[in-house]
Motif scaffolding. Structure first.
Motif, PDB file in Angstrom:
ATOM      1  N   ASN A   1       0.820  -1.211   0.000  1.00 11.19           N
ATOM      2  CA  ASN A   1       0.000   0.000   0.000  1.00 11.19           C
ATOM      3  C   ASN A   1       0.857   1.266   0.000  1.00 11.19           C
ATOM      4  O   ASN A   1       1.934   1.289   0.617  1.00 11.19           O
ATOM      5  N   PRO A   2       0.371   2.345  -0.623  1.00 13.96           N
ATOM      6  CA  PRO A   2       1.091   3.622  -0.548  1.00 13.96           C
ATOM      7  C   PRO A   2       1.059   4.182   0.871  1.00 13.96           C
ATOM      8  O   PRO A   2       0.300   3.725   1.725  1.00 13.96           O
ATOM      9  N   ARG A   3       1.860   5.202   1.112  1.00 12.32           N
ATOM     10  CA  ARG A   3       2.005   5.754   2.463  1.00 12.32           C
ATOM     11  C   ARG A   3       0.722   6.391   2.984  1.00 12.32           C
ATOM     12  O   ARG A   3       0.574   6.610   4.186  1.00 12.32           O
ATOM     13  N   ILE A   4      -0.212   6.686   2.093  1.00 15.38           N
ATOM     14  CA  ILE A   4      -1.475   7.304   2.517  1.00 15.38           C
ATOM     15  C   ILE A   4      -2.441   6.296   3.141  1.00 15.38           C
ATOM     16  O   ILE A   4      -3.454   6.687   3.728  1.00 15.38           O
ATOM     17  N   ALA A   5      -2.150   4.990   3.026  1.00 16.64           N
ATOM     18  CA  ALA A   5      -3.093   3.957   3.465  1.00 16.64           C
ATOM     19  C   ALA A   5      -2.984   3.739   4.962  1.00 16.64           C
ATOM     20  O   ALA A   5      -2.398   2.759   5.440  1.00 16.64           O
ATOM     21  N   THR A   6      -3.590   4.653   5.724  1.00 18.89           N
ATOM     22  CA  THR A   6      -3.432   4.647   7.177  1.00 18.89           C
ATOM     23  C   THR A   6      -4.752   4.410   7.918  1.00 18.89           C
ATOM     24  O   THR A   6      -4.870   4.775   9.092  1.00 18.89           O
ATOM     25  N   GLY A   7      -5.733   3.836   7.232  1.00 21.79           N
ATOM     26  CA  GLY A   7      -6.969   3.436   7.907  1.00 21.79           C
ATOM     27  C   GLY A   7      -7.788   4.571   8.472  1.00 21.79           C
ATOM     28  O   GLY A   7      -8.520   4.402   9.448  1.00 21.79           O
ATOM     29  N   ASP A   8      -7.710   5.753   7.852  1.00 26.09           N
ATOM     30  CA  ASP A   8      -8.343   6.945   8.419  1.00 26.09           C
ATOM     31  C   ASP A   8      -9.862   6.795   8.572  1.00 26.09           C
ATOM     32  O   ASP A   8     -10.429   7.147   9.607  1.00 26.09           O
ATOM     33  N   GLY A   9     -10.530   6.289   7.537  1.00 20.04           N
ATOM     34  CA  GLY A   9     -11.984   6.175   7.582  1.00 20.04           C
ATOM     35  C   GLY A   9     -12.464   5.227   8.668  1.00 20.04           C
ATOM     36  O   GLY A   9     -13.398   5.540   9.420  1.00 20.04           O
ATOM     37  N   VAL A  10     -11.821   4.066   8.763  1.00 20.33           N
ATOM     38  CA  VAL A  10     -12.192   3.079   9.782  1.00 20.33           C
ATOM     39  C   VAL A  10     -12.011   3.662  11.175  1.00 20.33           C
ATOM     40  O   VAL A  10     -12.879   3.533  12.047  1.00 20.33           O
ATOM     41  N   ALA A  11     -10.881   4.323  11.401  1.00 23.65           N
ATOM     42  CA  ALA A  11     -10.599   4.893  12.727  1.00 23.65           C
ATOM     43  C   ALA A  11     -11.601   5.990  13.086  1.00 23.65           C
ATOM     44  O   ALA A  11     -12.078   6.066  14.228  1.00 23.65           O
ATOM     45  N   MET A  12     -11.942   6.840  12.125  1.00 21.43           N
ATOM     46  CA  MET A  12     -12.892   7.925  12.403  1.00 21.43           C
ATOM     47  C   MET A  12     -14.276   7.383  12.749  1.00 21.43           C
ATOM     48  O   MET A  12     -14.939   7.882  13.667  1.00 21.43           O
ATOM     49  N   VAL A  13     -14.724   6.360  12.014  1.00 18.46           N
ATOM     50  CA  VAL A  13     -16.045   5.777  12.289  1.00 18.46           C
ATOM     51  C   VAL A  13     -16.049   5.089  13.650  1.00 18.46           C
ATOM     52  O   VAL A  13     -17.016   5.191  14.411  1.00 18.46           O
ATOM     53  N   TYR A  14     -14.958   4.416  13.996  1.00 15.35           N
ATOM     54  CA  TYR A  14     -14.888   3.762  15.306  1.00 15.35           C
ATOM     55  C   TYR A  14     -14.937   4.793  16.431  1.00 15.35           C
ATOM     56  O   TYR A  14     -15.637   4.590  17.426  1.00 15.35           O
ATOM     57  N   ARG A  15     -14.217   5.901  16.264  1.00 12.80           N
ATOM     58  CA  ARG A  15     -14.252   6.964  17.289  1.00 12.80           C
ATOM     59  C   ARG A  15     -15.652   7.571  17.395  1.00 12.80           C
ATOM     60  O   ARG A  15     -16.066   8.008  18.474  1.00 12.80           O
ATOM     61  N   ALA A  16     -16.380   7.600  16.264  1.00 15.99           N
ATOM     62  CA  ALA A  16     -17.732   8.160  16.258  1.00 15.99           C
ATOM     63  C   ALA A  16     -18.776   7.148  16.726  1.00 15.99           C
ATOM     64  O   ALA A  16     -19.969   7.418  16.646  1.00 15.99           O
ATOM     65  N   LYS A  17     -18.322   5.978  17.205  1.00 15.32           N
ATOM     66  CA  LYS A  17     -19.177   4.908  17.741  1.00 15.32           C
ATOM     67  C   LYS A  17     -19.961   4.179  16.649  1.00 15.32           C
ATOM     68  O   LYS A  17     -21.029   3.605  16.907  1.00 15.32           O
ATOM     69  N   GLY A  18     -19.426   4.194  15.424  1.00 16.40           N
ATOM     70  CA  GLY A  18     -20.026   3.401  14.353  1.00 16.40           C
ATOM     71  C   GLY A  18     -19.547   1.961  14.404  1.00 16.40           C
ATOM     72  O   GLY A  18     -18.610   1.624  15.137  1.00 16.40           O
ATOM     73  N   ARG A  19     -20.174   1.101  13.591  1.00 18.22           N
ATOM     74  CA  ARG A  19     -19.876  -0.328  13.613  1.00 18.22           C
ATOM     75  C   ARG A  19     -18.743  -0.684  12.650  1.00 18.22           C
ATOM     76  O   ARG A  19     -18.745  -0.292  11.487  1.00 18.22           O
ATOM     77  N   ILE A  20     -17.793  -1.466  13.172  1.00  9.76           N
ATOM     78  CA  ILE A  20     -16.670  -1.979  12.393  1.00  9.76           C
ATOM     79  C   ILE A  20     -16.716  -3.503  12.485  1.00  9.76           C
ATOM     80  O   ILE A  20     -17.060  -4.053  13.531  1.00  9.76           O
ATOM     81  N   GLU A  21     -16.358  -4.203  11.403  1.00 13.54           N
ATOM     82  CA  GLU A  21     -16.391  -5.664  11.481  1.00 13.54           C
ATOM     83  C   GLU A  21     -15.220  -6.304  10.733  1.00 13.54           C
ATOM     84  O   GLU A  21     -14.649  -5.732   9.804  1.00 13.54           O
ATOM     85  N   ASN A  22     -14.864  -7.511  11.198  1.00 16.36           N
ATOM     86  CA  ASN A  22     -13.948  -8.433  10.513  1.00 16.36           C
ATOM     87  C   ASN A  22     -12.557  -7.854  10.227  1.00 16.36           C
ATOM     88  O   ASN A  22     -11.930  -8.212   9.222  1.00 16.36           O
ATOM     89  N   MET A  23     -12.049  -7.011  11.110  1.00 17.39           N
ATOM     90  CA  MET A  23     -10.748  -6.390  10.861  1.00 17.39           C
ATOM     91  C   MET A  23      -9.582  -7.375  10.989  1.00 17.39           C
ATOM     92  O   MET A  23      -8.461  -7.062  10.570  1.00 17.39           O
ATOM     93  N   GLU A  24      -9.832  -8.546  11.550  1.00 15.94           N
ATOM     94  CA  GLU A  24      -8.750  -9.527  11.672  1.00 15.94           C
ATOM     95  C   GLU A  24      -8.328 -10.107  10.322  1.00 15.94           C
ATOM     96  O   GLU A  24      -7.255 -10.696  10.195  1.00 15.94           O
TER      97      GLU A  24
END
Length: 537
Positions: free
Chosen positions: A215-238
Motif C-alpha cells: 500500500n502507498p504511504r497514505i493507506a493509514t486506515g483513516d476512515g475506519v478509525a474515524m467511524v470507530y471513534r464516532a461509535k459506528g460499527r466496524i467488522e472483521n478487521m482480523e
C-alpha cells in the motif's frame, strides 16, 4: 464550507459516486477531499485488473459467485456477492465509456486474464498498471465536471456528530448522525469544518499498519478509525490479506507488487532449492487463493530459514512477458534482475483489508447520512478472504448503489430527514496545545506499531503473540492520546493515531476469533468453527 455532497477520498469508489451524483444534480455542489494529490490513491497501485463475467459463452455469474464464496471461506454475505457479480459488468462498461482502456487482442476483443481462485479467464486489465489507468480516466472526467470541486492537501481529522454538540454518544445510541467533518487545511495549517447533507467515506486501506506493505504511504486506515471513534460499527478487521508476491527489497516500503496475473500467465513459485513447492499445499498449485499461497510461502521461508522465495518466469517468453507486464519487467531490470535469466525474489506483504466499516446493500453505515465504499468498507463480499481482482469491482458497484439510495431519498422519500443539526457546530478547539517539539515521538511510535503488527499479528498468529500485541497497543494508545491532547494537530500525528486504532481493531478481532478461517490463522485454534459469525466491534 457547506456542500450538498461530500466525498472523502479520490479513488475509484469515491469518484464513481461523485461522477454519478454530479451528473444527476448539476445544480448541486459535490466536494471531493483528498489528503495529498488527487491521483495518489490505493486505486492507482492496483496492478492486476478488474474481474467480471465478460465472455458469457465460457463464463457465468454462477461461476464467479462460486469462486468468490470459496475464497471467502464461509463468511461471505451471499446477497452482497450476487449484487457485485451481477451488477459488475455494467459498471465496467461505464468506466470504459469514461475512457478507460483495457487491453485487446489482435482481433479487437478484450484480453481476459486469470488469477488465483478464479475458475475462468475474466480479468480485464491494462498492462500491469490497471488501477493507474482507471484512476486516470475517472479523474480526468471529474476535473472536467463543473460542479465537482476536488480539494487537495486537506486532511480529515474527525466526523462531526452529536458528540460535538455536547450530547453523550455511545455505541447504543440509535440515531448517531454525521453532519460533516473537521479538516486540517494543510495550506494554512488551520482546522476548518465542512458541513454536508451526505458524506461518503472512500478512504482506502490500512496497509501502513505493517512494516512491509504494497500500500502507498497514505493507506493509514483513516476512515475506519474515524467511524470507530464516532461509535459506528466496524467488522472483521482480523482478515488482513497479505499479497503472496511482493518484490523482496530489504528495507524498502512500500513494496513493489508483482501482480497475481504473472502466476495466472504461468509463473511458478519455487523455494531456495528450486522446488515448485505449491503442489505440496494445494491441488490448485500457484493459482490457489491468496490466503493459502501466502501461508505456504511463509511456511517455506520458516522451514528453509530464508527471507523470500522465488517466482520463476524464465519459461514464459520475453515478448509475451514484456507485453503483459512492462512495468514489472523494467522494475526488475533496474535492480539487475533479468526475468528471462533470473528468478524474481518475492515475499508476502500486507495488501488489503477485507473488513472495515460495516455497511448494508446500499453502502449505508450505522451512522445516519454517512456512506462508505471501497476498501474502507465491509460489504460482506470478501468474507474471510478476498478473491483476486474483486476489489475494484466492489468499489464501483457500491459507489453506484450509494448514489442510487441518495437519489431515492431525495426524489421519492421527500428528502433526507433531519440533516441540519439542532445547534451550531462549534469551531475546533485547539486551546492548550503547542507546536510539536520532537517529531521522533511520532516517528518512533509508528515504527513500534509496525514492528508489533508484523511480528505478532501477521500471516500466522497465536494467543500469546496477540496478548503481547494488545499490551503494546494499549501503551502506544496512551502515549499518543496524551500527545494528541497537548500538541497541535498534524497529518503525521493524526495518521499515527488512526493506525493505532486500526491496529487495536485488528488485534481485538483476532483475539475474538477462536478458530482459523481464511486470512486469520491461529496455531492455538487451527480448526474451523462450525459457527459462522462476523466479528463486530
Amino acid at each position: 464550507m457547506q456542500t450538498d455532497f461530500l466525498v472523502i477520498g479520490s479513488g475509484i469508489a469515491g469518484l464513481t459516486y461523485a461522477l454519478k451524483i454530479s451528473e444527476r444534480y448539476p445544480e448541486k455542489k459535490v466536494v471531493v477531499i483528498t489528503k495529498t494529490q488527487a491521483d495518489e490513491t490505493n486505486t492507482k497501485y492496483a496492478q492486476g485488473g478488474v474481474a467480471g463475467v465478460w465472455d458469457e459463452d465460457k463464463d457465468s455469474f454462477d461461476k464467479h459467485i462460486e469462486d468468490t464464496l470459496i475464497a471467502g471461506d464461509g463468511l461471505c454475505n451471499l446477497q452482497a456477492v450476487e449484487i457485485v457479480v451481477k451488477e459488475g459488468p455494467e459498471r465496467i462498461r461505464e468506466i470504459i465509456e469514461y475512457g478507460t482502456r483495457f487491453d485487446k487482442d489482435a482481433a479487437g476483443d478484450y484480453e481476459l486474464g486469470r488469477e488465483g481462485g478464479h475458475s475462468e479467464h475474466r480479468i480485464l486489465h491494462h498492462k500491469d498498471v490497471t488501477g493507474k489507468e482507471i484512476e486516470r480516466a475517472l479523474l480526468e472526467k471529474a476535473t472536467n465536471t463543473p460542479n465537482i470541486e476536488v480539494i487537495n492537501h486537506c486532511f480529515v481529522v474527525d466526523l462531526i456528530t452529536q458528540h460535538h454538540l455536547g450530547y453523550l454518544v455511545t455505541k447504543s445510541t440509535l440515531d448517531i448522525t454525521c453532519y460533516g467533518v473537521y479538516v486540517l487545511n494543510q495550506r494554512n495549517q488551520q482546522i476548518e469544518k465542512i458541513v454536508a447533507n451526505t458524506t461518503l467515506l472512500a478512504t482506502g486501506g490500512c496497509g501502513q499498519a505493517y512494516r512491509t506493505t504494497t500500500n502507498p504511504r497514505i493507506a493509514t486506515g483513516d476512515g475506519v478509525a474515524m467511524v470507530y471513534r464516532a461509535k459506528g460499527r466496524i467488522e472483521n478487521m482480523e482478515f488482513i490479506q497479505f499479497h503472496p508476491t511482493a518484490l523482496y527489497e530489504p528495507g524498502v516500503s512500500p513494496s513493489f507488487l508483482i501482480t497475481e496475473a504473472v502466476r495466472g500467465d504461468g509463473g511458478i513459485l519455487r523455494n531456495k532449492d528450486g522446488e515448485a513447492f505449491m503442489e505440496r499445499y494445494d491441488e490448485r498449485k500457484d493459482l490457489a487463493p491468496r490466503d493459502i499461497v501466502a501461508r505456504a510461502i511463509d511456511s517455506e521461508m520458516k522451514r528453509t530459514g530464508t527471507e523470500h522465495v522465488y517466482l520463476d518466469c524464465r519459461h514464459m517468453g520475453q515478448e509475451k512477458f514484456v507485453h503483459h507486464f512492462p512495468n514489472i519487467y523494467e522494475k526488475c531490470l533496474s535492480l539487475g534482475i533479468d526475468v528471462m535469466l533470473h528468478m524474481i525474489p518475492v515475499a508476502p506483504a500486507a495488501h488489503y483489508s477485507c473488513g472495515g466499516i460495516k455497511t448494508d446493500e446500499w453502502a449505508r453505515t450505522s451512522i445516519r447520512h454517512l456512506y462508505a465504499c471501497g476498501e474502507c468498507a465491509s460489504t460482506g463480499l470478501h468474507g474471510a478472504n478476498r478473491l483476486a481482482s474483486n476489489s475494484l469491482l466492489e468499489a464501483m458497484v457500491y459507489g453506484h448503489r450509494a448514489y442510487l439510495h441518495i437519489v431515492e431519498q431525495l426524489e421519492y422519500n421527500g428528502g433526507l430527514p433531519d440533516v441540519k443539526p439542532e445547534a451550531d457546530i462549534p469551531d475546533w478547539n485547539a486551546s492548550g496545545t503547542t507546536d510539536p517539539r520532537e517529531m521522533i515521538l511520532i516517528t518512533q511510535s509508528l515504527k513500534e506499531l509496525q514492528q508489533v503488527m508484523s511480528d505478532y499479528v501477521g500471516i500466522v498468529r497465536n494467543d500469546v503473540r496477540l496478548q503481547r500485541a494488545m499490551k503494546r497497543m494499549d501503551l502506544l494508545y496512551e502515549e499518543t492520546e496524551q500527545l494528541y491532547e497537548t500538541t497541535k494537530v498534524s497529518p503525521q500525528l493524526c495518521e499515527l493515531r488512526n493506525l493505532i486504532t486500526v491496529g487495536y481493531l485488528i488485534v481485538k478481532g483476532a483475539q475474538f476469533r477462536k478458530e482459523s478461517r481464511g486470512l486469520h490463522y491461529n496455531t492455538d485454534h487451527p480448526e474451523k468453527s462450525s459457527l459462522l459469525q462476523n466479528t463486530i466491534l
